[in-house]
Design a protein around this motif. Structure first.
Motif, PDB file in Angstrom:
ATOM      1  N   LYS A 165     -62.821 -50.885  94.385  1.00 44.47           N
ATOM      2  CA  LYS A 165     -63.939 -50.477  95.426  1.00 44.47           C
ATOM      3  C   LYS A 165     -63.728 -50.174  96.806  1.00 44.47           C
ATOM      4  N   VAL A 166     -63.464 -49.454  97.791  1.00 46.46           N
ATOM      5  CA  VAL A 166     -63.186 -49.547  98.947  1.00 46.46           C
ATOM      6  C   VAL A 166     -64.314 -49.104  99.769  1.00 46.46           C
ATOM      7  N   PHE A 167     -65.002 -49.354 100.477  1.00 46.87           N
ATOM      8  CA  PHE A 167     -66.158 -48.711 101.097  1.00 46.87           C
ATOM      9  C   PHE A 167     -65.675 -49.013 102.938  1.00 46.87           C
ATOM     10  N   ARG A 168     -65.397 -48.243 103.125  1.00 50.26           N
ATOM     11  CA  ARG A 168     -64.715 -47.542 104.376  1.00 50.26           C
ATOM     12  C   ARG A 168     -65.887 -47.696 105.470  1.00 50.26           C
ATOM     13  N   LEU A 169     -66.316 -47.988 106.815  1.00 52.93           N
ATOM     14  CA  LEU A 169     -68.167 -48.333 107.218  1.00 52.93           C
ATOM     15  C   LEU A 169     -67.243 -48.210 108.681  1.00 52.93           C
ATOM     16  N   VAL A 170     -66.110 -48.208 109.314  1.00 52.09           N
ATOM     17  CA  VAL A 170     -66.156 -48.849 110.471  1.00 52.09           C
ATOM     18  C   VAL A 170     -65.103 -47.289 111.214  1.00 52.09           C
ATOM     19  N   ASP A 171     -64.481 -46.441 111.497  1.00 53.15           N
ATOM     20  CA  ASP A 171     -63.434 -45.658 111.956  1.00 53.15           C
ATOM     21  C   ASP A 171     -64.234 -44.610 113.371  1.00 53.15           C
ATOM     22  N   ALA A 172     -62.849 -43.881 113.235  1.00 55.55           N
ATOM     23  CA  ALA A 172     -63.154 -42.635 114.043  1.00 55.55           C
ATOM     24  C   ALA A 172     -64.132 -41.827 114.064  1.00 55.55           C
ATOM     25  N   LYS A 173     -63.987 -41.378 112.669  1.00 54.73           N
ATOM     26  CA  LYS A 173     -64.854 -40.729 112.308  1.00 54.73           C
ATOM     27  C   LYS A 173     -65.816 -41.151 111.917  1.00 54.73           C
ATOM     28  N   LEU A 174     -66.446 -41.900 110.707  1.00 52.14           N
ATOM     29  CA  LEU A 174     -67.586 -42.777 111.137  1.00 52.14           C
ATOM     30  C   LEU A 174     -68.689 -43.360 111.963  1.00 52.14           C
ATOM     31  N   VAL A 175     -68.547 -44.005 112.842  1.00 53.73           N
ATOM     32  CA  VAL A 175     -69.345 -44.885 114.236  1.00 53.73           C
ATOM     33  C   VAL A 175     -68.381 -44.318 115.040  1.00 53.73           C
ATOM     34  N   GLY A 176     -67.518 -43.941 115.675  1.00 51.46           N
ATOM     35  CA  GLY A 176     -66.683 -42.733 116.260  1.00 51.46           C
ATOM     36  C   GLY A 176     -66.153 -43.955 117.190  1.00 51.46           C
ATOM     37  N   SER A 177     -65.551 -45.541 116.550  1.00 51.35           N
ATOM     38  CA  SER A 177     -64.929 -46.289 116.715  1.00 51.35           C
ATOM     39  C   SER A 177     -62.973 -46.098 117.257  1.00 51.35           C
ATOM     40  N   GLU A 178     -63.172 -46.044 118.732  1.00 49.01           N
ATOM     41  CA  GLU A 178     -61.448 -45.788 119.515  1.00 49.01           C
ATOM     42  C   GLU A 178     -60.704 -47.418 118.818  1.00 49.01           C
ATOM     43  N   TYR A 179     -60.461 -48.200 118.069  1.00 48.63           N
ATOM     44  CA  TYR A 179     -59.439 -49.437 118.250  1.00 48.63           C
ATOM     45  C   TYR A 179     -60.230 -49.799 117.083  1.00 48.63           C
ATOM     46  N   ILE A 180     -61.242 -50.129 116.237  1.00 47.13           N
ATOM     47  CA  ILE A 180     -61.582 -50.203 114.769  1.00 47.13           C
ATOM     48  C   ILE A 180     -61.611 -50.263 113.835  1.00 47.13           C
ATOM     49  N   VAL A 181     -61.064 -50.026 112.498  1.00 44.59           N
ATOM     50  CA  VAL A 181     -61.507 -49.750 111.455  1.00 44.59           C
ATOM     51  C   VAL A 181     -61.620 -50.925 111.267  1.00 44.59           C
TER      52      VAL A 181
END
Length: 129
Positions: free
Chosen positions: A27-43
């Protein structure tokens, strides 16, 4: 990137991987990426492995990765695309660094779920299986 508090089970993008392959479900819960929080550099996110489950043997071709075990025990394996040449056991509070493009896998070797937090940069795709 926005500044915010994230709760994995409420805010995470739920991505269930390996459903068609016994032994590779997680089960993967992706929390940080460009779409979710506008992160440019980190997933980043949280993966939960039930006892006996594992990730696929995969890599992130252009990304470095850091993994942190919140709870549980895993066997980490890594090496070349065709062969895992290294292994080590990890438990709660252990970190693992994974170089760009290195193939790796985590296998739950305990009797409780493993909670693994992962970060990689630059952003890339999760494994498909």
């Amino acid at each position: 990137m926005e500044t915010k508090i994230l709760k994995p089970f409420r805010d995470g993008e739920q991505i269930w991987l390996g459903l068609d392959t016994p032994g590779y479900r997680r089960k993967v819960f992706r929390l940080v990426d460009a779409k979710l929080v506008g992160s440019e550099y980190i997933v980043a996110g949280l993966t939960i492995f039930d006892p006996g489950e594992a990730s696929s043997y995969h890599n992130h071709p252009n990304s470095e990765e850091v993994d942190f075990i919140v709870k549980g025990q895993v066997k980490a394996v890594w090496g070349a695309e065709s062969e895992a040449t290294h292994s080590a056991e990890m438990e709660a509070n252990d970190f693992m660094t994974i170089g760009k493009g290195v193939f790796h896998q985590h296998i739950n070797i305990g009797d409780e779920p493993v909670w693994l937090i992962w970060f990689y940069t630059p952003p890339g795709e999760l494994p498909k299986t």
